[in-house]
Motif scaffolding. Structure first.
Motif, PDB file in Angstrom:
ATOM      1  N   ILE A   1      10.923  20.576  15.550  1.00  0.00           N
ATOM      2  CA  ILE A   1      11.239  19.274  15.643  1.00  0.00           C
ATOM      3  C   ILE A   1      10.248  18.372  14.688  1.00  0.00           C
ATOM      4  CG2 ILE A   1      11.664  17.117  17.127  1.00  0.00           C
ATOM      5  CD1 ILE A   1      12.184  19.290  19.446  1.00  0.00           C
ATOM      6  N   ILE A   2      10.959  17.442  14.021  1.00  0.00           N
ATOM      7  CA  ILE A   2      10.197  16.509  13.282  1.00  0.00           C
ATOM      8  C   ILE A   2      10.849  15.177  13.408  1.00  0.00           C
ATOM      9  CG2 ILE A   2       9.765  15.725  10.958  1.00  0.00           C
ATOM     10  CD1 ILE A   2      10.576  18.456  10.198  1.00  0.00           C
ATOM     11  N   ASP A   3      10.102  13.976  13.869  1.00  0.00           N
ATOM     12  CA  ASP A   3      10.443  12.861  14.231  1.00  0.00           C
ATOM     13  C   ASP A   3       9.946  12.109  13.109  1.00  0.00           C
ATOM     14  OD1 ASP A   3      11.486  13.099  16.655  1.00  0.00           O
ATOM     15  OD2 ASP A   3       9.780  13.071  17.746  1.00  0.00           O
ATOM     16  N   ILE A   4      10.838  11.097  12.534  1.00  0.00           N
ATOM     17  CA  ILE A   4      10.738  10.121  11.417  1.00  0.00           C
ATOM     18  C   ILE A   4      10.356   8.923  12.033  1.00  0.00           C
ATOM     19  CG2 ILE A   4      11.413   9.086   9.408  1.00  0.00           C
ATOM     20  CD1 ILE A   4      11.299  12.200   9.328  1.00  0.00           C
ATOM     21  N   VAL A   5       8.810   8.733  11.921  1.00  0.00           N
ATOM     22  CA  VAL A   5       8.210   7.593  12.611  1.00  0.00           C
ATOM     23  C   VAL A   5       8.349   6.351  11.778  1.00  0.00           C
ATOM     24  CG1 VAL A   5       6.284   6.700  13.685  1.00  0.00           C
ATOM     25  CG2 VAL A   5       6.948   8.880  13.977  1.00  0.00           C
ATOM     26  N   GLY A   6       7.947   6.566  10.614  1.00  0.00           N
ATOM     27  CA  GLY A   6       7.866   5.346   9.539  1.00  0.00           C
ATOM     28  C   GLY A   6       8.075   5.877   8.220  1.00  0.00           C
ATOM     29  N   LEU A   7       8.687   4.833   7.306  1.00  0.00           N
ATOM     30  CA  LEU A   7       9.486   5.354   5.959  1.00  0.00           C
ATOM     31  C   LEU A   7       8.729   4.263   4.920  1.00  0.00           C
ATOM     32  CD1 LEU A   7      13.153   5.860   6.449  1.00  0.00           C
ATOM     33  CD2 LEU A   7      11.441   7.512   6.069  1.00  0.00           C
ATOM     34  N   PRO A   8       8.361   4.886   3.826  1.00  0.00           N
ATOM     35  CA  PRO A   8       7.863   3.775   2.853  1.00  0.00           C
ATOM     36  C   PRO A   8       8.966   3.063   2.121  1.00  0.00           C
ATOM     37  CG  PRO A   8       8.065   6.057   1.843  1.00  0.00           C
ATOM     38  CD  PRO A   8       8.407   6.073   3.335  1.00  0.00           C
ATOM     39  N   ALA A   9       8.578   2.288   1.724  1.00  0.00           N
ATOM     40  CA  ALA A   9       9.492   1.308   0.866  1.00  0.00           C
ATOM     41  C   ALA A   9      10.186   1.920  -0.245  1.00  0.00           C
ATOM     42  CB  ALA A   9       8.877  -0.016   0.477  1.00  0.00           C
TER      43      ALA A   9
ATOM     44  N   ARG B   1       4.533  -3.221  -5.988  1.00  0.00           N
ATOM     45  CA  ARG B   1       3.457  -2.939  -4.946  1.00  0.00           C
ATOM     46  C   ARG B   1       4.021  -1.900  -3.979  1.00  0.00           C
ATOM     47  NH1 ARG B   1       3.168  -8.444  -4.897  1.00  0.00           N
ATOM     48  NH2 ARG B   1       1.391  -9.454  -5.898  1.00  0.00           N
ATOM     49  N   SER B   2       3.178  -0.983  -3.414  1.00  0.00           N
ATOM     50  CA  SER B   2       3.741  -0.081  -2.432  1.00  0.00           C
ATOM     51  C   SER B   2       3.506  -0.543  -1.272  1.00  0.00           C
ATOM     52  CB  SER B   2       2.770   1.258  -2.854  1.00  0.00           C
ATOM     53  OG  SER B   2       3.059   2.215  -1.756  1.00  0.00           O
ATOM     54  N   GLU B   3       4.450  -0.036  -0.362  1.00  0.00           N
ATOM     55  CA  GLU B   3       4.588  -0.808   1.024  1.00  0.00           C
ATOM     56  C   GLU B   3       4.696   0.608   1.969  1.00  0.00           C
ATOM     57  OE1 GLU B   3       7.217  -3.643   1.308  1.00  0.00           O
ATOM     58  OE2 GLU B   3       6.498  -4.922  -0.231  1.00  0.00           O
ATOM     59  N   GLY B   4       4.040   0.853   2.624  1.00  0.00           N
ATOM     60  CA  GLY B   4       4.242   1.800   3.947  1.00  0.00           C
ATOM     61  C   GLY B   4       4.141   3.077   3.361  1.00  0.00           C
ATOM     62  N   ARG B   5       4.229   4.211   4.259  1.00  0.00           N
ATOM     63  CA  ARG B   5       4.120   5.572   3.872  1.00  0.00           C
ATOM     64  C   ARG B   5       5.134   6.494   4.874  1.00  0.00           C
ATOM     65  NH1 ARG B   5       0.665   8.811   6.684  1.00  0.00           N
ATOM     66  NH2 ARG B   5      -0.680   7.440   8.340  1.00  0.00           N
ATOM     67  N   LEU B   6       5.444   7.595   4.530  1.00  0.00           N
ATOM     68  CA  LEU B   6       6.162   8.368   5.248  1.00  0.00           C
ATOM     69  C   LEU B   6       5.301   9.130   6.372  1.00  0.00           C
ATOM     70  CD1 LEU B   6       8.561  10.128   6.134  1.00  0.00           C
ATOM     71  CD2 LEU B   6       7.787  11.799   4.511  1.00  0.00           C
ATOM     72  N   THR B   7       5.842   8.474   7.727  1.00  0.00           N
ATOM     73  CA  THR B   7       4.966   9.043   8.951  1.00  0.00           C
ATOM     74  C   THR B   7       5.712   9.858   9.721  1.00  0.00           C
ATOM     75  OG1 THR B   7       3.773   6.996   8.831  1.00  0.00           O
ATOM     76  CG2 THR B   7       3.336   8.340  10.753  1.00  0.00           C
ATOM     77  N   ILE B   8       5.323  10.992  10.241  1.00  0.00           N
ATOM     78  CA  ILE B   8       6.272  11.861  11.047  1.00  0.00           C
ATOM     79  C   ILE B   8       5.425  12.230  12.304  1.00  0.00           C
ATOM     80  CG2 ILE B   8       7.341  12.876   9.109  1.00  0.00           C
ATOM     81  CD1 ILE B   8       5.774  15.526   9.590  1.00  0.00           C
ATOM     82  N   ALA B   9       6.269  12.984  13.358  1.00  0.00           N
ATOM     83  CA  ALA B   9       5.440  13.351  14.353  1.00  0.00           C
ATOM     84  C   ALA B   9       6.323  14.646  14.511  1.00  0.00           C
ATOM     85  CB  ALA B   9       5.628  12.817  15.947  1.00  0.00           C
ATOM     86  N   GLY B  10       5.570  15.873  14.754  1.00  0.00           N
ATOM     87  CA  GLY B  10       6.301  17.277  14.820  1.00  0.00           C
ATOM     88  C   GLY B  10       5.698  18.103  16.324  1.00  0.00           C
ATOM     89  N   GLY B  11       6.574  18.944  16.265  1.00  0.00           N
ATOM     90  CA  GLY B  11       6.190  20.080  17.309  1.00  0.00           C
ATOM     91  C   GLY B  11       7.180  21.256  17.046  1.00  0.00           C
ATOM     92  N   PHE B  12       6.391  22.587  17.650  1.00  0.00           N
ATOM     93  CA  PHE B  12       7.395  23.592  17.441  1.00  0.00           C
ATOM     94  C   PHE B  12       6.927  24.577  18.473  1.00  0.00           C
ATOM     95  CE2 PHE B  12       3.483  24.179  15.085  1.00  0.00           C
ATOM     96  CZ  PHE B  12       3.010  25.245  15.529  1.00  0.00           C
ATOM     97  N   ALA B  13       7.910  25.462  18.714  1.00  0.00           N
ATOM     98  CA  ALA B  13       7.824  26.604  19.871  1.00  0.00           C
ATOM     99  C   ALA B  13       8.486  27.756  19.395  1.00  0.00           C
ATOM    100  CB  ALA B  13       8.452  26.298  21.173  1.00  0.00           C
ATOM    101  N   SER B  14       7.977  29.055  19.516  1.00  0.00           N
ATOM    102  CA  SER B  14       8.544  30.054  18.984  1.00  0.00           C
ATOM    103  C   SER B  14       8.029  31.242  20.025  1.00  0.00           C
ATOM    104  CB  SER B  14       8.255  30.774  17.622  1.00  0.00           C
ATOM    105  OG  SER B  14       8.853  31.830  17.071  1.00  0.00           O
ATOM    106  N   GLU B  15       9.057  31.747  20.555  1.00  0.00           N
ATOM    107  CA  GLU B  15       8.870  32.852  21.864  1.00  0.00           C
ATOM    108  C   GLU B  15       9.386  34.123  21.559  1.00  0.00           C
ATOM    109  OE1 GLU B  15       6.741  32.472  24.029  1.00  0.00           O
ATOM    110  OE2 GLU B  15       6.238  30.215  23.681  1.00  0.00           O
TER     111      GLU B  15
END
Length: 563
Positions: free
Chosen positions: A232-240, A2-16
């Motif tokens: 920036i990439i934040d790792i919020v959740g990972l799959p099994a 069985r599959s459990e969970g998934r890859l979940t990220i939060a991201g942001g970027f800035a370029s000036e």
């Protein structure tokens, strides 16, 4: 499985742009559709363009857009790194061919990308943009700048997209952990901010978008005169863990000869050989990174085919990380940057195998029942995930200080996963059910049969159908009840074991949960303490003292008469 969970990220970027006339950086953070995430993953990239003709922005933007567009068009079977290399290699050839044109004269670009799929990140890099990782308070750089080594020439690229006819792309793969923070920067950021300062800003752990803007702003305050970009990439959740991901990690690892005691393999100091089976060798080792004691298992290449070795080790690692039961052995992931050959890392369980304990004699009935229940729970935990062990026997059960552990999961059968060849189907003679000799590759009922044989041996020290030699087909005569070898075995336990090893699979328990209920139900009766003799002083204290007083009075009268 069985599959459990998934890859979940939060991201942001800035370029000036900063103090430059134009912004020649370009970045992207592409999440993709659910299908794209499943087949290829998510992608982030930073490129910093350079050009004598002022076309660095075009070179950088085209590099990132080409990567995003082309990556998801590649077959998923070739893997993230090869897909990115194929796309960027084609773009490099085209850009290099444009170096003498008016529109893209001498145009080139750096590029650092992070491709996230499953539980891993693939860092692709060329030039002097950078990738960083913040994990558990530790901040480190994942890439190496491709620039001149002289202090006053470190701004001069020696590798980049469009600089050479053939592109040379660095690739680093890392296993992800929840709460990881990945950071991609152009040199306008990290040339102005020291590594410690950059780690402090990333460690603020505000929203990814906010922290990326703060990092770019801090670079300008620190004196940056270049464009500045941060993703920036934040790792919020990972799959099994999944079988494909584990198999991909092991695919490139060489299978080498078994090392010797005293050798050091990737920082694991081998101190004692614990076991040497037909296909593998197991060592107790000290982990040089944290000083812990672990068990390291190596394949025997002279006996086990390369395909079978990879299948077996992938299975054992996957199950050890996916099955959370106190009765099933675990497995530890090894960082791909550290592992240089095929092996697996497991906890070291101090104790002895069930077969070793048997050789010292039968155990008290209460302890024997407790171990039988624990082993049955281990098998039930596997079957709940549609995993068939296929080699249950006393040799694969460890009676450790922390409790019973069912180990050696390399030959387990997993749902929808490629199996061993027909002539490699596992099993140990004497524990194999009759239907396995007719071609059954192993299922929950053959596991129950092997478990029943193991319990028969555990309680009696005897084989129910006689000990079998390899490659021999046993004669499945009616076995003697276990109580014939050990009279103290109760009738309910006789019945449970005999039903588990029934020659006809239809006569066995419907599943091991039924067997577990039989063991736990009967075992609870066995654990009721026998009724002990209760003395009169406890049953009736008044009567006790009345009787005592009468006896003392009689003794006194007799003593006086005797004087």
């Amino acid at each position: 499985m069985r599959s459990e969970g998934r890859l979940t990220i939060a991201g942001g970027f800035a370029s000036e742009t900063g103090r430059r006339a134009a912004n020649e950086d370009f970045c992207a953070l592409y999440i993709g559709t659910a299908t794209e995430q499943a087949t290829h993953g998510m992608l982030a990239a930073v490129a910093d363009g350079v050009s004598a003709g002022g076309h660095g922005r075009e070179a950088a933007e085209l590099a990132v857009r080409s990567l995003v567009d082309g990556f998801y068009a590649c077959p998923e079977t070739i893997g993230p790194a090869r897909s990115a290399e194929r796309v960027l290699g084609a773009y490099n050839s085209w850009l290099y061919g444009q170096r003498h044109t008016e529109s893209l004269r001498d145009a080139a670009t750096t590029l650092t990308a992070a491709i996230l799929k499953g539980r891993r990140a693939h860092i692709l890099h060329i030039g002097d943009s950078r990738a960083w990782l913040l994990r558990d308070g530790r901040f480190r750089q994942l890439t190496r700048d491709h620039v001149r080594s002289e202090p006053d020439l470190r701004h001069v690229l020696i590798r980049g997209i469009g600089i050479e006819p053939a592109m040379r792309l660095d690739h680093v793969a890392i296993d992800l952990a929840e709460h990881d923070r990945l950071l991609l920067t152009s040199d306008g950021v990290h040339e102005s901010l020291a590594e410690m300062r950059l780690g402090e800003l990333l460690g603020a752990r505000n929203a990814a978008q906010r922290d990326s803007e703060v990092i770019v702003e801090a670079a300008f305050k620190a004196g940056s005169r270049d464009n500045a970009t941060a993703v920036i990439i934040d790792i919020v959740g990972l799959p099994a863990p999944d079988h494909q991901g584990v198999a991909e990690e092991l695919a490139a690892l060489p299978i080498l000869a078994v090392p010797d005691v005293g050798d050091s393999v990737d920082g694991y100091q081998l101190e004692e050989q614990l076991a040497s089976g037909r296909y593998t060798a197991l060592f107790r080792a000290t982990d040089g990174e944290n000083g812990g004691t672990v068990a390291v298992k190596f394949p025997k290449p002279a006996i086990l085919s390369e395909r079978s070795a990879r299948l077996a080790f992938a299975r054992e690692i996957l199950i050890g990380q996916r099955v959370h039961s106190p009765f099933v052995g675990e497995a530890f992931p090894v960082s791909p940057e550290r592992q240089t050959r095929l092996y697996s890392i497991q906890p070291f369980y101090a104790g002895e195998t069930m077969i070793a304990r048997l050789k010292r004699g039968l155990q008290p009935m209460a302890e024997s029942i407790e171990a039988a229940v624990g082993l049955t729970r281990a098998v039930a935990a596997l079957h709940r995930l549609d995993i068939v062990h296929r080699d249950i026997k006393p040799d694969n059960v460890i009676l450790s200080e922390g409790g019973l552990k069912l180990v050696d999961l390399g030959v387990a059968r997993l749902p929808r996963i490629e199996d061993f060849h027909g002539d490699e189907i596992p099993g140990t003679p004497g524990h194999m059910a009759p239907e396995q000799f007719a071609g059954n590759a192993g299922d929950v009922l053959t596991d129950q049969f092997a478990l029943g044989v193991t319990l028969y041996r555990w309680f009696t020290g005897k084989w129910p159908f006689g000990e079998q030699e390899a490659f021999s087909r046993p004669r499945f005569a009616d076995p003697a009840p276990p109580s014939r070898h050990r009279p103290e075995i109760p009738a309910w336990l006789d019945a449970a074991i005999l039903r588990a090893i029934a020659r006809n699979s239809e006569d066995r328990f419907g599943d091991v949960i039924e067997l577990l209920r039989a063991l736990e139900g009967g075992g609870s009766v066995e654990r009721i303490p026998p009724r002990r003799f209760v003395p009169l002083i406890e049953r009736n204290p008044v009567r006790f003292w009345q009787v005592t007083s009468v006896l003392l009075a009689i003794a006194l009268i007799v003593a006086i008469a005797a004087r």
